[in-house]
Design a protein around this motif. Structure first.
Motif, short mmCIF file in Angstrom:
data_model
loop_
_atom_site.label_atom_id
_atom_site.label_comp_id
_atom_site.label_asym_id
_atom_site.label_seq_id
_atom_site.Cartn_x
_atom_site.Cartn_y
_atom_site.Cartn_z
N MET A 1 -3.88 -16.40 -9.58
CA MET A 1 -4.23 -16.48 -8.16
C MET A 1 -5.68 -16.08 -7.99
SD MET A 1 -2.51 -14.47 -4.99
CE MET A 1 -2.81 -12.86 -5.69
N VAL A 2 -6.49 -16.92 -7.35
CA VAL A 2 -7.88 -16.61 -7.04
C VAL A 2 -8.00 -16.36 -5.55
CG1 VAL A 2 -10.24 -17.41 -7.12
CG2 VAL A 2 -8.67 -18.05 -8.94
N ARG A 3 -8.38 -15.18 -5.17
CA ARG A 3 -8.47 -14.85 -3.76
C ARG A 3 -9.67 -15.52 -3.11
NH1 ARG A 3 -8.06 -8.50 -3.09
NH2 ARG A 3 -8.75 -9.17 -1.03
N THR A 4 -9.51 -15.88 -1.84
CA THR A 4 -10.61 -16.53 -1.12
C THR A 4 -10.89 -15.82 0.20
OG1 THR A 4 -9.05 -18.06 -0.12
CG2 THR A 4 -10.13 -18.78 -2.14
N ASP A 5 -10.50 -14.53 0.29
CA ASP A 5 -10.78 -13.81 1.52
C ASP A 5 -12.23 -13.35 1.55
OD1 ASP A 5 -9.32 -10.60 0.58
OD2 ASP A 5 -10.33 -12.12 -0.61
N HIS A 6 -12.58 -12.54 2.53
CA HIS A 6 -13.97 -12.15 2.77
C HIS A 6 -14.62 -11.61 1.50
CE1 HIS A 6 -17.40 -10.75 5.11
NE2 HIS A 6 -17.34 -9.63 4.41
N GLY A 7 -15.73 -12.19 1.12
CA GLY A 7 -16.46 -11.72 -0.04
C GLY A 7 -15.95 -12.26 -1.35
N ALA A 8 -14.96 -13.12 -1.35
CA ALA A 8 -14.40 -13.60 -2.60
C ALA A 8 -15.09 -14.88 -3.03
CB ALA A 8 -12.90 -13.85 -2.45
N ALA A 9 -14.69 -15.34 -4.23
CA ALA A 9 -15.18 -16.63 -4.71
C ALA A 9 -14.25 -17.72 -4.22
CB ALA A 9 -15.23 -16.64 -6.23
N SER A 10 -14.76 -18.91 -4.17
CA SER A 10 -13.94 -20.05 -3.75
C SER A 10 -13.02 -20.45 -4.88
CB SER A 10 -14.86 -21.23 -3.39
OG SER A 10 -15.47 -21.73 -4.57
N GLU A 11 -12.08 -21.39 -4.58
CA GLU A 11 -11.15 -21.86 -5.59
C GLU A 11 -11.90 -22.47 -6.77
OE1 GLU A 11 -8.05 -21.61 -5.99
OE2 GLU A 11 -7.34 -20.83 -4.07
N ALA A 12 -13.04 -23.05 -6.52
CA ALA A 12 -13.82 -23.66 -7.59
C ALA A 12 -14.68 -22.65 -8.31
CB ALA A 12 -14.70 -24.77 -7.02
N GLY A 13 -14.63 -21.39 -7.88
CA GLY A 13 -15.40 -20.36 -8.55
C GLY A 13 -16.80 -20.21 -8.02
N ARG A 14 -17.16 -20.93 -6.92
CA ARG A 14 -18.51 -20.83 -6.36
C ARG A 14 -18.53 -19.76 -5.28
NH1 ARG A 14 -17.48 -26.28 -6.66
NH2 ARG A 14 -16.92 -26.34 -4.45
N PRO A 15 -19.58 -18.93 -5.25
CA PRO A 15 -19.66 -17.91 -4.21
C PRO A 15 -19.67 -18.53 -2.82
CG PRO A 15 -21.30 -17.55 -5.94
CD PRO A 15 -20.73 -18.91 -6.17
N LEU A 16 -19.04 -17.88 -1.88
CA LEU A 16 -19.10 -18.33 -0.50
C LEU A 16 -20.49 -18.05 0.06
CD1 LEU A 16 -15.65 -17.01 0.75
CD2 LEU A 16 -16.23 -19.33 0.04
N MET A 17 -20.98 -18.94 0.84
CA MET A 17 -22.35 -18.83 1.34
C MET A 17 -22.50 -17.59 2.20
SD MET A 17 -23.94 -21.30 0.01
CE MET A 17 -25.45 -21.23 0.99
N GLY A 18 -23.59 -16.82 1.92
CA GLY A 18 -23.92 -15.66 2.73
C GLY A 18 -23.04 -14.46 2.48
N GLU A 19 -22.22 -14.49 1.47
CA GLU A 19 -21.31 -13.38 1.21
C GLU A 19 -21.56 -12.85 -0.19
OE1 GLU A 19 -17.92 -13.15 2.97
OE2 GLU A 19 -18.33 -14.63 4.51
N SER A 20 -21.31 -11.54 -0.40
CA SER A 20 -21.39 -10.98 -1.74
C SER A 20 -20.14 -11.39 -2.49
CB SER A 20 -21.50 -9.46 -1.68
OG SER A 20 -20.44 -8.91 -0.97
N ALA A 21 -20.29 -12.00 -3.67
CA ALA A 21 -19.18 -12.67 -4.33
C ALA A 21 -18.41 -11.74 -5.25
CB ALA A 21 -19.70 -13.86 -5.12
N TYR A 22 -17.11 -11.97 -5.29
CA TYR A 22 -16.28 -11.35 -6.32
C TYR A 22 -15.13 -12.31 -6.60
CZ TYR A 22 -13.07 -10.04 -2.51
OH TYR A 22 -12.21 -10.05 -1.44
N GLN A 23 -14.51 -12.12 -7.75
CA GLN A 23 -13.38 -12.96 -8.13
C GLN A 23 -12.21 -12.09 -8.55
OE1 GLN A 23 -15.31 -15.66 -11.02
NE2 GLN A 23 -14.67 -17.31 -9.67
N THR A 24 -11.01 -12.54 -8.22
CA THR A 24 -9.79 -11.79 -8.51
C THR A 24 -8.69 -12.74 -8.96
OG1 THR A 24 -10.10 -9.85 -7.09
CG2 THR A 24 -7.87 -10.62 -7.34
#
Length: 316
Positions: A1-24
């Motif tokens: 499961m890859v989270r896509t909530d605030h500050g997370a990475a997208s399903e494709a693994g790309r950082p969300l624009m304007g947010e500090s990225a993390y992956q889970t």
């Protein structure tokens, strides 16, 4: 499961624009009562990296080993003191104990976690593998721990019928790996343990062993407990009885001679001690185990990559 909530990475693994990225990525399990009787069961596993959200303050009803492989952050426990956490490190989360921690907000960290529980936790705690009094433990490296966690993640594939047993075995492996990786534990290289193993078969008391190291008996107990998770007496006893079993199975020496070889001048005392710890008398142990295979007994530890094998006889 890859989270896509605030500050997370997208399903494709790309950082969300304007947010500090993390992956889970994480999975959670519900072992049956039969699995709990294995002693340890895995309740969940996760791999995360980046500027992760702060955890807590909260309490849990089970144990979690949080392995920090890279980066830094902080931890705050029940005493309210904020401790720095710098990789490689281990964070112990224990049942009912308030905890609050997080990665460095700018650089983040690389984290793996394993949730576990079971009746064997008490024994691992008594032996010093789990130390709730030290929630942050510096490690020498995380390679072997990450290997054990990797086995859990591979077992976590959907539909794996062996999931609970495979992950249970890997939790045992993880606790051993974390114990060996502790920065304050020498493991096999600990000089006190090496010396005790060398002198184990000499008829010396714990006090005499301590004197050889320039220690008091209390100091020796602390050193051995820290390095081996047992008292000096139990550590020496394990070595002596292990060697006694080898001699009983691999030689024709009388029990009295075996006793002397492993440091006991009184054969009757040795027999009582052996029976109490092993569960059967030395002679009975010899009868049950039988003799070594033809070819003779060897004290040389075999190379795991090249174990002893039987070479097939060529036929004409």
């Amino acid at each position: 499961m890859v989270r896509t909530d605030h500050g997370a990475a997208s399903e494709a693994g790309r950082p969300l624009m304007g947010e500090s990225a993390y992956q889970t990525w994480m999975r959670y399990f519900t072992p049956s009562p039969a699995h709990h009787r294995l002693g340890l069961v895995c309740l969940g596993v996760g791999l995360q990296h980046g500027a992760l959200p702060t955890v807590g303050p909260r309490t849990l009803d089970h144990h979690v080993a949080v392995v920090i492989g890279a980066g830094s952050g902080w931890f705050r426990g029940t005493d309210g003191r904020r401790r720095p956490v710098t990789a490689p490190a281990l964070i112990w989360l224990t049942p009912g104990v308030l905890h609050h921690y997080g990665a460095n907000a700018t650089t983040g960290w690389d984290e793996s976690f394993v949730d576990f529980t079971g009746p064997a936790v008490a024994a691992y705690t008594e032996l010093g593998y789990i130390d709730g009094d030290r929630p942050v433990v510096p490690l020498t490296d995380t390679a072997t721990a990450r290997a054990a966690i990797g086995r859990i993640t591979r077992a976590a594939r959907r539909g794996n019928p062996l999931l609970e047993v495979e992950t249970s075995a890997a939790v045992h492996e993880l606790l051993v790996a974390l114990r060996r990786a502790r920065a304050d534990a020498g493991g096999d290289t600990d000089p006190v343990l090496r010396a005790l193993a060398r002198d184990a078969f000499q008829p010396l008391s714990v006090l005499e062993h301590a004197a050889r190291h320039g220690m008091t008996a209390a100091e020796l107990r602390i050193a051995v407990r820290r390095a081996a998770g047992s008292s000096p007496k139990d550590y020496l006893l394990g070595i002596r009885l292990g060697r006694a079993k080898e001699l009983l199975v691999g030689t024709d020496l009388p029990v009295a001679a075996v006793a002397r070889r492993v440091g006991y001048a009184d054969p009757a005392y040795f027999s009582r001690l052996f029976t109490r710890r092993v569960g059967i008398a030395p002679g009975r142990f010899r009868e049950q185990q039988g003799r070594a295979a033809p070819g003779g007994w060897s004290d040389q530890v075999p190379d795991p990559e090249h174990p002893p094998t039987i070479t097939p006889t060529a036929t004409a």
